[in-house]
Design a protein around this motif. Sequence first.
Motif, short mmCIF file in Angstrom:
data_model
loop_
_atom_site.label_atom_id
_atom_site.label_comp_id
_atom_site.label_asym_id
_atom_site.label_seq_id
_atom_site.Cartn_x
_atom_site.Cartn_y
_atom_site.Cartn_z
N PRO A 33 8.82 -5.06 -8.02
CA PRO A 33 8.24 -5.45 -6.64
C PRO A 33 9.31 -5.36 -5.69
O PRO A 33 9.08 -5.52 -4.47
CB PRO A 33 7.43 -6.71 -7.21
CG PRO A 33 7.30 -6.77 -8.54
CD PRO A 33 8.60 -5.96 -8.95
N THR A 34 10.39 -5.97 -6.03
CA THR A 34 11.52 -6.27 -5.19
C THR A 34 12.28 -4.92 -4.60
O THR A 34 13.16 -5.06 -3.51
CB THR A 34 12.53 -7.11 -5.47
OG1 THR A 34 13.14 -6.82 -6.64
CG2 THR A 34 11.93 -8.60 -5.75
N TYR A 35 11.85 -3.54 -4.94
CA TYR A 35 12.63 -2.58 -4.56
C TYR A 35 12.32 -2.27 -3.22
O TYR A 35 13.24 -1.90 -2.47
CB TYR A 35 12.08 -1.22 -5.34
CG TYR A 35 12.79 -0.03 -4.98
CD1 TYR A 35 13.88 0.27 -5.52
CD2 TYR A 35 12.07 0.74 -4.16
CE1 TYR A 35 14.65 1.43 -5.22
CE2 TYR A 35 12.68 1.99 -3.71
CZ TYR A 35 13.97 2.25 -4.07
OH TYR A 35 14.46 3.48 -3.74
N SER A 36 11.25 -2.53 -2.66
CA SER A 36 10.97 -2.10 -1.25
C SER A 36 11.83 -2.88 -0.24
O SER A 36 12.64 -2.45 0.64
CB SER A 36 9.75 -2.32 -0.78
OG SER A 36 9.13 -3.69 -1.11
N GLN A 37 12.24 -4.23 -0.66
CA GLN A 37 13.18 -5.25 0.14
C GLN A 37 14.75 -4.35 -0.12
O GLN A 37 15.45 -4.55 0.80
CB GLN A 37 13.28 -6.51 -0.40
CG GLN A 37 11.93 -7.35 -0.17
CD GLN A 37 11.81 -8.57 -0.86
OE1 GLN A 37 12.40 -8.71 -1.80
NE2 GLN A 37 11.41 -9.86 -0.11
N PHE A 38 14.88 -4.27 -0.96
CA PHE A 38 16.19 -3.53 -1.54
C PHE A 38 16.43 -2.45 -0.55
O PHE A 38 17.31 -2.16 0.05
CB PHE A 38 16.41 -3.37 -3.09
CG PHE A 38 17.64 -2.36 -3.36
CD1 PHE A 38 18.82 -2.99 -3.22
CD2 PHE A 38 17.35 -1.16 -3.78
CE1 PHE A 38 19.99 -2.31 -3.72
CE2 PHE A 38 18.67 -0.29 -3.86
CZ PHE A 38 19.96 -1.13 -4.06
N ALA A 39 15.38 -1.65 -0.52
CA ALA A 39 15.71 -0.23 0.19
C ALA A 39 15.52 -0.47 1.63
O ALA A 39 16.31 0.24 2.30
CB ALA A 39 14.22 0.50 -0.17
N LEU A 40 14.94 -1.43 2.20
CA LEU A 40 15.21 -1.71 3.55
C LEU A 40 16.49 -2.24 4.04
O LEU A 40 16.84 -1.74 4.82
CB LEU A 40 13.86 -2.72 3.92
CG LEU A 40 13.71 -2.98 5.44
CD1 LEU A 40 13.25 -1.70 6.22
CD2 LEU A 40 12.48 -4.23 5.60
N TYR A 41 16.83 -3.24 2.98
CA TYR A 41 18.16 -3.64 3.38
C TYR A 41 19.11 -2.63 3.33
O TYR A 41 20.13 -2.54 4.25
CB TYR A 41 18.45 -4.62 2.31
CG TYR A 41 19.84 -4.96 2.31
CD1 TYR A 41 20.41 -5.84 2.93
CD2 TYR A 41 20.83 -4.33 1.28
CE1 TYR A 41 21.80 -6.07 3.00
CE2 TYR A 41 22.15 -4.71 1.27
CZ TYR A 41 22.70 -5.45 2.17
OH TYR A 41 24.21 -5.80 2.26
N CYS A 42 19.04 -1.47 2.36
CA CYS A 42 20.15 -0.70 2.21
C CYS A 42 19.96 0.41 3.47
O CYS A 42 20.99 0.82 4.16
CB CYS A 42 19.60 0.26 0.98
SG CYS A 42 20.09 -0.55 -0.46
N PHE A 43 18.58 0.50 3.97
CA PHE A 43 18.27 1.35 5.48
C PHE A 43 19.19 0.72 6.36
O PHE A 43 19.96 1.32 7.16
CB PHE A 43 16.88 1.64 5.52
CG PHE A 43 16.68 2.17 6.90
CD1 PHE A 43 16.73 3.38 7.12
CD2 PHE A 43 16.29 1.45 7.86
CE1 PHE A 43 16.56 4.11 8.36
CE2 PHE A 43 16.06 1.81 9.30
CZ PHE A 43 16.19 3.39 9.36
N PHE A 44 19.02 -0.57 6.57
CA PHE A 44 19.56 -1.32 7.75
C PHE A 44 20.95 -1.34 7.61
O PHE A 44 21.99 -1.07 8.51
CB PHE A 44 19.09 -2.66 8.05
CG PHE A 44 17.94 -2.46 8.63
CD1 PHE A 44 17.53 -2.20 9.79
CD2 PHE A 44 16.59 -3.00 8.13
CE1 PHE A 44 16.12 -2.05 10.46
CE2 PHE A 44 15.26 -2.98 8.47
CZ PHE A 44 15.19 -2.33 9.78
N ALA A 45 21.72 -1.60 6.34
CA ALA A 45 23.05 -1.36 6.14
C ALA A 45 23.74 -0.24 6.45
O ALA A 45 24.78 -0.29 7.16
CB ALA A 45 23.29 -1.85 4.81
N ASN A 46 22.92 1.13 5.93
CA ASN A 46 23.48 2.40 6.32
C ASN A 46 23.49 2.55 7.80
O ASN A 46 24.42 3.25 8.38
CB ASN A 46 22.71 3.62 5.54
CG ASN A 46 23.02 3.36 3.93
OD1 ASN A 46 23.96 2.77 3.59
ND2 ASN A 46 21.93 3.68 3.19
N CYS A 47 22.39 2.10 8.78
CA CYS A 47 22.38 2.24 9.87
C CYS A 47 23.64 1.71 10.56
O CYS A 47 24.18 2.17 11.47
CB CYS A 47 21.21 1.94 10.43
SG CYS A 47 19.70 2.74 10.13
#
Length: 173
Positions: A33-47
């Motif tokens: 269930p925490t994958y979406s938070q991880f993916a969103l964090y990764c998206f902003f970190a990559n940006c």
Amino acid sequence: SNNSSLPQQIYDSFNSLILYHFLPAGYPHTVSPTYSQFALYCFFANCAGSAAMVLSTQSLLLAVGVGSATAAPASAAFNWIMKDGIGQLGGVLFASRLGRASGSAASNVDNDPKRWRMASSLCMDASTLLEISSPLFPGYFLPIASIANVGKNIGFFICKCVTRIDTSIYILQ
């Protein structure tokens, strides 16, 4: 009545496209269930990382003299190639040393992935900051850019080792 469902069809198609291309197969049933938070964090970190890379590359180009009427293009190209070569060599030497230190690199990283993720981030951030500061010392372009490039190569190496561990904790099946 058919036209009123067109926006919904477009929305549904877009969501299906996003799910298919950007999320794991079987999402959300195959991840925690925490994958979406991880993916969103990764998206902003990559940006943010991409923006920092653009800024650091622009700073390096300015420090090496690109755009200056007095800079020699051949000298700038040579310095750029040297910094990349030194950076690659430093990354290879680090990987070799880590692989020989009390076991394999994989086991060292596997034992403490959070520490290695932090080390990777610190290497990348310090190297980017060093590159951004390079125009302040244009006469020292090659040593500054080379040290920064070694740091980035080390950071990338560590990041690739840890990413496998980071993402595996979200897989359910």
